[in-house]
Design a protein around this motif. Structure first.
Motif, PDB file in Angstrom:
ATOM      1  N   UNK C 122       0.834  -1.198   0.000  1.00  0.00           N
ATOM      2  CA  UNK C 122       0.000   0.000   0.000  1.00  0.00           C
ATOM      3  C   UNK C 122       0.879   1.264   0.000  1.00  0.00           C
ATOM      4  N   UNK C 123       1.977   1.232   0.790  1.00  0.00           N
ATOM      5  CA  UNK C 123       2.830   2.423   0.870  1.00  0.00           C
ATOM      6  C   UNK C 123       3.487   2.702  -0.470  1.00  0.00           C
ATOM      7  N   UNK C 124       3.979   1.636  -1.085  1.00  0.00           N
ATOM      8  CA  UNK C 124       4.624   1.827  -2.386  1.00  0.00           C
ATOM      9  C   UNK C 124       3.639   2.403  -3.397  1.00  0.00           C
ATOM     10  N   UNK C 125       2.393   1.880  -3.346  1.00  0.00           N
ATOM     11  CA  UNK C 125       1.384   2.394  -4.269  1.00  0.00           C
ATOM     12  C   UNK C 125       1.109   3.870  -4.009  1.00  0.00           C
ATOM     13  N   UNK C 126       0.959   4.222  -2.699  1.00  0.00           N
ATOM     14  CA  UNK C 126       0.749   5.628  -2.342  1.00  0.00           C
ATOM     15  C   UNK C 126       1.832   6.487  -2.974  1.00  0.00           C
ATOM     16  N   UNK C 127       3.049   5.967  -2.869  1.00  0.00           N
ATOM     17  CA  UNK C 127       4.203   6.665  -3.412  1.00  0.00           C
ATOM     18  C   UNK C 127       4.094   6.875  -4.908  1.00  0.00           C
ATOM     19  N   UNK C 128       3.783   5.769  -5.600  1.00  0.00           N
ATOM     20  CA  UNK C 128       3.675   5.831  -7.062  1.00  0.00           C
ATOM     21  C   UNK C 128       2.610   6.837  -7.459  1.00  0.00           C
ATOM     22  N   UNK C 129       1.454   6.750  -6.779  1.00  0.00           N
ATOM     23  CA  UNK C 129       0.342   7.637  -7.141  1.00  0.00           C
ATOM     24  C   UNK C 129       0.765   9.088  -6.974  1.00  0.00           C
ATOM     25  N   UNK C 130       1.424   9.365  -5.866  1.00  0.00           N
ATOM     26  CA  UNK C 130       1.822  10.758  -5.643  1.00  0.00           C
ATOM     27  C   UNK C 130       2.830  11.214  -6.694  1.00  0.00           C
ATOM     28  N   UNK C 131       3.856  10.375  -6.922  1.00  0.00           N
ATOM     29  CA  UNK C 131       4.882  10.756  -7.898  1.00  0.00           C
ATOM     30  C   UNK C 131       4.265  11.054  -9.256  1.00  0.00           C
ATOM     31  N   UNK C 132       3.395  10.135  -9.703  1.00  0.00           N
ATOM     32  CA  UNK C 132       2.847  10.308 -11.048  1.00  0.00           C
ATOM     33  C   UNK C 132       1.934  11.522 -11.121  1.00  0.00           C
ATOM     34  N   UNK C 133       1.131  11.715 -10.070  1.00  0.00           N
ATOM     35  CA  UNK C 133       0.244  12.875 -10.104  1.00  0.00           C
ATOM     36  C   UNK C 133       1.037  14.172 -10.066  1.00  0.00           C
ATOM     37  N   UNK C 134       2.163  14.143  -9.385  1.00  0.00           N
ATOM     38  CA  UNK C 134       3.024  15.331  -9.395  1.00  0.00           C
ATOM     39  C   UNK C 134       3.588  15.575 -10.782  1.00  0.00           C
ATOM     40  N   UNK C 135       4.010  14.483 -11.433  1.00  0.00           N
ATOM     41  CA  UNK C 135       4.594  14.614 -12.772  1.00  0.00           C
ATOM     42  C   UNK C 135       3.652  15.336 -13.720  1.00  0.00           C
ATOM     43  N   UNK C 136       2.349  15.100 -13.565  1.00  0.00           N
ATOM     44  CA  UNK C 136       1.403  15.730 -14.495  1.00  0.00           C
ATOM     45  C   UNK C 136       0.783  16.993 -13.889  1.00  0.00           C
ATOM     46  N   UNK C 137       1.393  17.481 -12.803  1.00  0.00           N
ATOM     47  CA  UNK C 137       0.943  18.724 -12.159  1.00  0.00           C
ATOM     48  C   UNK C 137      -0.501  18.656 -11.674  1.00  0.00           C
ATOM     49  N   UNK C 138      -0.898  17.475 -11.181  1.00  0.00           N
ATOM     50  CA  UNK C 138      -2.287  17.343 -10.741  1.00  0.00           C
ATOM     51  C   UNK C 138      -2.362  17.149  -9.232  1.00  0.00           C
ATOM     52  N   UNK C 139      -1.217  16.833  -8.615  1.00  0.00           N
ATOM     53  CA  UNK C 139      -1.229  16.420  -7.213  1.00  0.00           C
ATOM     54  C   UNK C 139      -1.911  17.449  -6.315  1.00  0.00           C
ATOM     55  N   UNK C 140      -1.499  18.692  -6.455  1.00  0.00           N
ATOM     56  CA  UNK C 140      -2.023  19.698  -5.532  1.00  0.00           C
ATOM     57  C   UNK C 140      -3.537  19.857  -5.686  1.00  0.00           C
ATOM     58  N   UNK C 141      -4.044  19.567  -6.887  1.00  0.00           N
ATOM     59  CA  UNK C 141      -5.469  19.758  -7.109  1.00  0.00           C
ATOM     60  C   UNK C 141      -6.316  18.613  -6.561  1.00  0.00           C
ATOM     61  N   UNK C 142      -5.729  17.441  -6.408  1.00  0.00           N
ATOM     62  CA  UNK C 142      -6.553  16.291  -6.029  1.00  0.00           C
ATOM     63  C   UNK C 142      -6.111  15.597  -4.745  1.00  0.00           C
ATOM     64  N   UNK C 143      -5.050  16.080  -4.111  1.00  0.00           N
ATOM     65  CA  UNK C 143      -4.479  15.282  -3.015  1.00  0.00           C
ATOM     66  C   UNK C 143      -5.475  15.032  -1.885  1.00  0.00           C
TER      67      UNK C 143
END
Ligand SMILES: Nc1ncnc2c1ncn2[C@@H]1O[C@H](COP(=O)(O)OP(=O)(O)OP(=O)(O)O)[C@@H](O)[C@H]1O
Ligand SMILES: [Mg+2]
Lengths: 285, 315, 277
Positions: C122-143
């Motif tokens: 689960x932690x690794x997945x959390x990590x992946x999700x955050x990294x990828x969402x950051x890459x597409x500049x979406x993280x701050x909008x959906x976190x």
């Protein structure tokens, strides 16, 4: 399980399920045609011979009474149901009713569509008792017409909806009234409507639960609209488990007649609907 | 204008009259069509009112709760326990749906996602035909094929005994009757999904099955779920097949291989003979009302589910 | 161009059979270079989407598509191969034109690929999700709403979510089919910025209708016309000094239309040149 193995397993299961269903259909049709056809084809006269005086006991004579009963009940019922359902379907189009109104009516139609036929049978019987009449052909017609009404309305509505808008626009553009436009639209949707009528007829001729208590289960030739009558499905229902082999064999023969009729009707309806889909832009295949 | 004057003042004079007639037809026809539109509502209301009104005698003489929980059905001595028929109905409904649903969904997946070209047309027409066969014919084939199969093979193979007629027999046949209906609705919902959904899932490396399982079935979920609910309603209200194959036994079945009774088959088996006893008549009409209400709940649930879930996933 | 080619096609020919047979690609051989963004342009119906999808065999979900020729992904054949098809499609990701969220939560949209391909905690997945969402500049909008359905986002956000979903499967090549065409100008710009960032790391093949977008983003350009490759060149040469007459016409035709919109960029020299005879 490895994901590719899972993929293969479920691909196989999907195919197997479809194959199973096709096999079951072949079994059902096969058994009916084989068992019924054996009786019917050795003596096709059973279908056009009136029943003997002790028909339910010895199977003397034939089941012309049920063949005629089916026709005398389902043909008028289909005429009535077609008139009503086509009118309802026209009303459901946007020219006559707001979206809200047609939503509400559609909801009731859906409920009627899902109502078990036996409920219609009980309803009509209740009416019969209330008015002090006796079960007879005319009430069989009423029950079947009620049963067909929601089914045929759905087909008619679909057909009218997929009629090209251009037809309507052209008609209104010429200054036609709503009714005149509706007539043009009906003509444009005619193949679909007729396919629906045929399907309604097929459903009506095959249903037993609606007519079981309303048409009167007679074992004599139909005498008139206010005399008891019987239909092919009722005959099959009542005689399929009879102790007398002759009586039972008539149920088989009747099922052969019924399935051939229903299959022919479905094929006719499919062919029409198929032709229709090709001509109607945006129509469903 | 000039060109028409030649053809006579006749036609001109005709016109207002003709228009009047057209408008009259328009008005009359719209009354008729409004009437036809309301017919659906009126018919439904009439059915409900009639059944309710005719059910009053039985409900006012016997406690509803008692009737629903008593297992003693003996109209001759005014005992109206619906429990055996209720249990039978539930047995049949659950068993047929448990058998029919997975097969229906898998077959629908085959048609919508695997079958191509001619094969697809052939298989879906077979299913349409299966849907249109009258249930009395299924009952007859059930008597010829399924009854001996259950009595002579299935029951002994499972170490029990059966006369052939009974709940299992009815359930097997009903499972067959209800599948084509669920298949067409499921295929419809699957085919309505946009190809982009398939591309999106396959495009990240999912297998076809993973795409079907975790994307397509989910996206089509509301449609499939309502298909299942409508299927429940169908089996629940089925009359002819249970009446022919269940064996007519108003006692609580001990095993699914026993004979029994469902609510609709109760109506069929008892109506003719017992019409003379007024209370029995009312008791059976009440069963009709019960059926109507329950099937209506299934349908209503189906509609609700479709609308709510659809909004949530927006497919 | 050959040494850093990641994916290339060899005489690719695609035909859609049926009542009206259409040859969508007429023996196409093109290269796509590593960590470059290659734009495929051309008039509507010329086979752009077909070419794109044939790179990871996605056109195969159309039952009537027939293909000959071969695609090489780092010298491994894509068609004549024992490698399972899903693995090829993982390596060559695809983002559809219509913003299409999977019918699951935002989180699971991104985690969809990783969950299929690996056994992550689960932690690794959390990590992946955050990294990828950051890459597409979406993280701050959906976190703070990772568990709500993907479909609740705006179309622009959905399109970036789709990019993140594709990236999470760790592809080598990313195929984008007109990914901005369904978006409003502002969202389109955001997606474009994301793509500009991503091309540092990924080999991107993008179909676009906008000449401007191709100019802004592309390193290489492929011009398709009626199923044939008319010209393929680096973006600068392609736009400033097209080698082929037809390219010249096409570029100018589009340029003229676009500059009419009052775009801030001044028309460059080629746009002023008279059309070729
Ligand atoms: N499934 C199909 N069946 C038949 N013909 C098809 C199919 N898909 C595409 N085509 C045809 O193949 C040709 C190329 O289609 P393609 O979608 O690759 O074009 P495109 O360049 O992406 O067009 P657009 O710019 O409109 O997206 C078109 O003529 C199209 O009509
Ligand atoms: Mg395209």
């Amino acid at each position: 399980m490895d994901r590719y193995a899972e993929q293969r397993l479920f691909g196989f299961l999907a195919r197997a399920s479809a194959a199973l269903i096709v096999a079951v259909l072949l079994l059902v049709v096969g058994v009916t045609i084989f068992r019924g056809g054996r009786v019917f084809l050795t003596d096709p006269a059973v279908a056009i011979t009136p029943p003997g005086s002790r028909y339910m006991l010895d199977g003397g004579g034939g089941f012309l009474h049920a063949v005629l009963g089916s026709l005398f009940i389902v043909v008028p019922a289909t005429v009535v149901a077609t008139t009503l359902s086509l009118s309802t379907a026209v009303f459901l189009q946007s020219d006559y009713s707001s979206e809200r109104t047609s939503d509400v009516i559609n909801m009731f139609l859906n409920v009627l569509w899902g109502t078990p036929p036996i409920v219609y049978g009980v309803f009509v019987l209740t009416v019969i008792i209330a008015v002090g009449a006796q079960t007879s052909l005319i009430f069989g017609i009423v029950a079947i017409a009620i049963f067909q009404y929601p089914i045929m309305t759905r087909y008619a509505d679909e057909a009218l909806q997929s009629a090209p808008d251009a037809v309507k626009e052209a008609s209104y553009g010429l200054g036609a009234t709503r009714f005149e436009t509706a007539r043009v639209t009906i003509r444009a949707a005619l193949p679909g409507i007729i396919a629906g009528v045929i399907m309604g007829f097929a459903r009506g001729i095959g249903d037993a639960a609606t007519v079981l208590f309303t048409a009167g289960r007679s074992t004599q030739m139909p005498g008139g609209p206010f005399e008891p009558a019987t239909t092919l499905p009722i005959l099959i229902f009542e005689q399929a488990a009879s102790f007398n082999a002759e009586v039972r064999s008539h149920a088989y023969a009747a099922s052969f007649v019924l399935i051939v009729a229903v299959l022919a009707l479905i094929i006719a309806s499919k062919l029409l609907a198929g032709r229709y889909a090709r001509f109607a832009p945006g129509g469903r295949q | 204008m000039d060109t028409t004057t030649d053809s006579g003042s006749n036609a001109q004079a005709d016109r207002p009259e003709r228009l009047d007639r057209r408008l009259l037809i328009e008005r009359l026809s719209s009354y008729w069509l409004i009437g036809a539109g309301l017919f659906a509502v009126a018919l439904f209301a009439l059915i409900v009112l009639t059944l309710v009104q005719q059910s009053i005698p039985i409900v006012s003489e016997h406690s509803l709760l008692e009737m629903l929980t008593s297992s003693n059905w003996d109209p001759a001595s005014e005992e109206f326990g619906y429990l055996p028929a209720i249990v039978g109905t539930i047995y049949v409904t659950v068993l047929s749906m448990a058998m029919g649903t997975p097969i229906a969904i898998l077959a629908a997946i085959y048609i919508a996602e695997y079958a191509e070209g001619r094969m697809k047309v052939i298989v879906s027409s077979f299913i349409d035909v299966l849907a249109a066969i009258p249930s009395v014919i299924f009952g007859l084939v059930g008597l010829i094929v399924v009854v001996p199969f259950v009595g002579d093979y299935l029951a002994p193979a499972l170490g029990t005994h059966s006369i052939g007629l009974g709940i299992v027999t009815v359930s097997l046949v009903m499972a067959i009757i209800v599948t084509p209906f669920m298949i067409s609705l499921t295929v419809e919902s699957l085919e309505a999904l946009p190809d982009e959904l398939r591309e999106a899932s396959l495009g990240v490396g999912a297998t076809k099955w993973e795409t079907i399982r975790s994307v397509l079935l989910r996206a089509a979920g509301p449609g499939i779920f309502s298909a299942i609910l409508l299927g429940f309603g169908r089996v629940f209200g089925a009359t002819i097949v249970p009446a022919m194959l269940i064996g007519g036994q108003t006692a609580i079945p001990e095993s699914p291989f026993d004979a029994g009774e469902t609510l609709p088959s109760l109506i069929v088996n008892d109506f003719g003979e017992l019409m003379s006893i007024p209370l029995t008549q009312s008791a059976l009409i009440f069963v009709g009302l019960l059926l109507l209400v329950i099937v209506w709940l299934f349908n209503f649930g189906a509609m609700l589910v479709r609308r709510r879930l659809q909004r949530r996933w927006q497919y | 161009m050959t040494h850093d080619t990641v994916i290339r096609t060899d005489d690719l020919e695609v035909t859609y059979t049926g009542k009206r047979e259409v040859t969508a690609l007429n023996g196409v051989s093109v290269d796509f270079s590593e960590n470059k963004l290659t734009a495929i342009i051309g008039p509507s119906g010329c086979g752009k989407s077909t070419l794109l999808k044939s790179l990871n065999r996605l056109h195969e979900i159309q039952p009537n598509a027939e293909i000959t020729g071969e695609v090489y992904l780092e010298d491994d054949p894509v068609y004549e191969t024992d490698e399972p098809l899903p693995e090829i499609r993982r390596r060559v990701g695809y983002v559809p034109q219509k913003p299409t969220p999977l019918p699951v939560s935002i989180y699971n949209n991104v985690a969809y690929g990783p969950k299929i391909h690996g056994d992550y905690s689960r932690e690794e997945l959390d990590d992946i999700v955050e990294t990828q969402l950051r890459k597409v500049n979406l993280w701050s909008e959906v976190e703070d709403r990772l568990d709500s359905p993907g479909a609740e986002l705006s179309t622009g956000q959905i399109q970036r979510l789709c990019l993140a979903r594709s990236l999470a499967a760790e592809p080598d090549v990313l195929l984008c089919d007109e990914v901005t065409s369904a978006l409003d100008p502002i969202s389109a710009e955001q997606v474009e910025e994301t793509l500009a960032d991503l091309k540092e790391e990924y080999t991107i093949v993008m179909v676009t209708h906008s000449m401007e977008q191709a100019k802004r983003l592309a390193d290489d350009v492929i011009f398709l016309y009626l199923g044939d490759v008319i010209e393929t060149n680096d973006a600068r040469t392609f736009f400033e000094n097209p080698q082929n007459e037809r390219t010249q016409e096409f570029v100018e035709g589009h340029a003229a239309v676009e500059y009419d919109d009052g775009d801030d960029t001044a028309p460059d020299s080629t746009a002023d040149a008279p059309p070729a005879e």
